[in-house]
Design a protein around this motif. Structure first.
Motif, mmCIF file in Angstrom:
data_model
loop_
_atom_site.group_PDB
_atom_site.id
_atom_site.type_symbol
_atom_site.label_atom_id
_atom_site.label_comp_id
_atom_site.label_asym_id
_atom_site.label_seq_id
_atom_site.Cartn_x
_atom_site.Cartn_y
_atom_site.Cartn_z
ATOM 1 N N SER A 198 2.516 1.789 -3.416
ATOM 2 C CA SER A 198 1.468 2.082 -4.393
ATOM 3 C C SER A 198 0.952 3.505 -4.243
ATOM 4 O O SER A 198 0.734 4.218 -5.229
ATOM 5 C CB SER A 198 0.314 1.086 -4.247
ATOM 6 O OG SER A 198 0.728 -0.232 -4.532
ATOM 7 N N GLU B 108 0.809 -1.213 0.000
ATOM 8 C CA GLU B 108 0.000 0.000 0.000
ATOM 9 C C GLU B 108 0.848 1.272 0.000
ATOM 10 O O GLU B 108 0.521 2.245 -0.681
ATOM 11 C CB GLU B 108 -0.933 0.004 1.204
ATOM 12 C CG GLU B 108 -2.020 -1.061 1.141
ATOM 13 C CD GLU B 108 -2.951 -1.005 2.336
ATOM 14 O OE1 GLU B 108 -2.757 -0.109 3.186
ATOM 15 O OE2 GLU B 108 -3.851 -1.848 2.416
ATOM 16 N N GLU C 292 -2.584 0.659 -11.988
ATOM 17 C CA GLU C 292 -3.234 0.710 -10.682
ATOM 18 C C GLU C 292 -4.505 -0.132 -10.713
ATOM 19 O O GLU C 292 -5.337 0.013 -11.601
ATOM 20 C CB GLU C 292 -3.578 2.159 -10.319
ATOM 21 C CG GLU C 292 -4.167 2.333 -8.943
ATOM 22 C CD GLU C 292 -4.534 3.779 -8.658
ATOM 23 O OE1 GLU C 292 -4.762 4.100 -7.483
ATOM 24 O OE2 GLU C 292 -4.607 4.587 -9.610
ATOM 25 N N ARG C 293 -4.658 -1.005 -9.724
ATOM 26 C CA ARG C 293 -5.828 -1.860 -9.641
ATOM 27 C C ARG C 293 -6.970 -1.136 -8.917
ATOM 28 O O ARG C 293 -6.748 -0.114 -8.253
ATOM 29 C CB ARG C 293 -5.496 -3.157 -8.894
ATOM 30 C CG ARG C 293 -4.330 -3.935 -9.476
ATOM 31 C CD ARG C 293 -4.233 -5.330 -8.904
ATOM 32 N NE ARG C 293 -4.477 -5.409 -7.462
ATOM 33 C CZ ARG C 293 -4.416 -6.541 -6.773
ATOM 34 N NH1 ARG C 293 -4.111 -7.675 -7.386
ATOM 35 N NH2 ARG C 293 -4.641 -6.558 -5.464
ATOM 36 N N PRO C 294 -8.185 -1.641 -9.012
ATOM 37 C CA PRO C 294 -9.313 -1.027 -8.300
ATOM 38 C C PRO C 294 -9.100 -0.912 -6.791
ATOM 39 O O PRO C 294 -9.668 -0.021 -6.155
ATOM 40 C CB PRO C 294 -10.484 -1.961 -8.631
ATOM 41 C CG PRO C 294 -10.137 -2.507 -9.982
ATOM 42 C CD PRO C 294 -8.641 -2.704 -9.935
ATOM 43 N N ASP C 295 -8.286 -1.817 -6.218
ATOM 44 C CA ASP C 295 -8.022 -1.731 -4.774
ATOM 45 C C ASP C 295 -6.891 -0.756 -4.454
ATOM 46 O O ASP C 295 -6.416 -0.703 -3.318
ATOM 47 C CB ASP C 295 -7.695 -3.108 -4.201
ATOM 48 C CG ASP C 295 -6.471 -3.749 -4.847
ATOM 49 O OD1 ASP C 295 -5.798 -3.093 -5.668
ATOM 50 O OD2 ASP C 295 -6.188 -4.925 -4.542
ATOM 51 N N LYS C 296 -6.463 0.014 -5.471
ATOM 52 C CA LYS C 296 -5.444 1.069 -5.327
ATOM 53 C C LYS C 296 -4.022 0.530 -5.232
ATOM 54 O O LYS C 296 -3.076 1.305 -5.012
ATOM 55 C CB LYS C 296 -5.728 1.971 -4.115
ATOM 56 C CG LYS C 296 -7.073 2.646 -4.130
ATOM 57 C CD LYS C 296 -7.227 3.587 -5.314
ATOM 58 C CE LYS C 296 -8.546 4.335 -5.269
ATOM 59 N NZ LYS C 296 -8.704 5.261 -6.406
ATOM 60 N N LEU C 297 -3.836 -0.760 -5.370
ATOM 61 C CA LEU C 297 -2.488 -1.308 -5.377
ATOM 62 C C LEU C 297 -1.940 -1.297 -6.799
ATOM 63 O O LEU C 297 -2.678 -1.481 -7.768
ATOM 64 C CB LEU C 297 -2.485 -2.742 -4.825
ATOM 65 C CG LEU C 297 -2.927 -2.905 -3.371
ATOM 66 C CD1 LEU C 297 -2.827 -4.368 -2.953
ATOM 67 C CD2 LEU C 297 -2.097 -2.019 -2.436
#
Length: 215
Positions: A59, A56, A117-122
């Protein structure tokens, strides 16, 4: 050893300066890996495809102030960083170490790399490491790790390794690293890592091993 404080995978110097006060010992960056073993038409292994999901903190640092507010960053947005990520890994053999019948496997230059960037912000980095010479899938093994343990790798618990175009009957076995003894863990300070000699391979002690076997 100054390179312990260099940014791995495209980190910028400002990140290390800001992070140093809370990161007193290695590792500094955490990655969850999903690995693909790619087979050629004749059943030989031709490449390893990485998907590395960053923690996190890293990211958040990468995405801060980039792109439009409220929108996920695309591969295009992060293309320059993806390029520098992969280029910086050359010094460390791209953290990719493989053997066939206990003989080291040589890789070519990485291909089709991307960062997004993935939807989970990672943030996830993907790239393919082609083998210089395809090898038989019998008793092929590999590990993904940073020799200096600046970056800590852990294979994904749900999908650590998958196959692409594998012959029928191929299987994989993933063995986790043996935990360090309490006395060894106490030694993992910055002074310990800065005192490692060039070429030290400490990270292998904490790396999972993947074994691929085909009929």
């Amino acid at each position: 050893m100054r390179r312990l404080y260099r940014l791995r995978l495209g980190l910028m110097a400002a990140f290390i300066i800001g992070f140093a006060h809370i990161a007193m010992a290695h590792p500094h960056v955490w990655i969850t890996g999903q690995e693909q073993v790619i087979f050629g038409p004749n059943g030989d292994i031709v490449a390893i495809r990485h998907a590395w999901i960053f923690d996190e903190m890293y990211s958040a640092f990468v995405t801060e102030g980039v792109g439009k507010k409220g929108q996920l960053l695309t591969k295009a947005d992060l293309a320059p960083l993806a390029k520098s990520n992969v280029e910086d890994l050359a010094e460390f053999d791209y953290f990719t170490h493989a053997k066939i019948h206990s003989v080291k496997v040589e890789f070519g230059e990485p291909t089709d790399y991307s960062l997004e960037e993935r939807p989970d912000k990672l943030v996830v980095l993907r790239f393919t490491m082609p083998l210089k010479t395809p090898v038989s899938a019998k008793l092929f093994s590999f590990q993904v790790y940073d020799p200096t343990y600046f970056v800590a790798f852990e294979l994904d618990k749900q999908t650590p390794v998958s196959f692409v175009n594998a012959p029928k009957g191929c299987s994989t076995n993933v063995s986790g690293a043996k935990p360090l003894a309490a006395e060894e863990s106490k030694k993992l300070t910055e002074s310990f890592f800065s005192g490692l000699s060039p070429g030290s391979d400490f990270g292998v002690k904490l790396a999972s091993a993947v074994i691929v076997a085909c009929p």
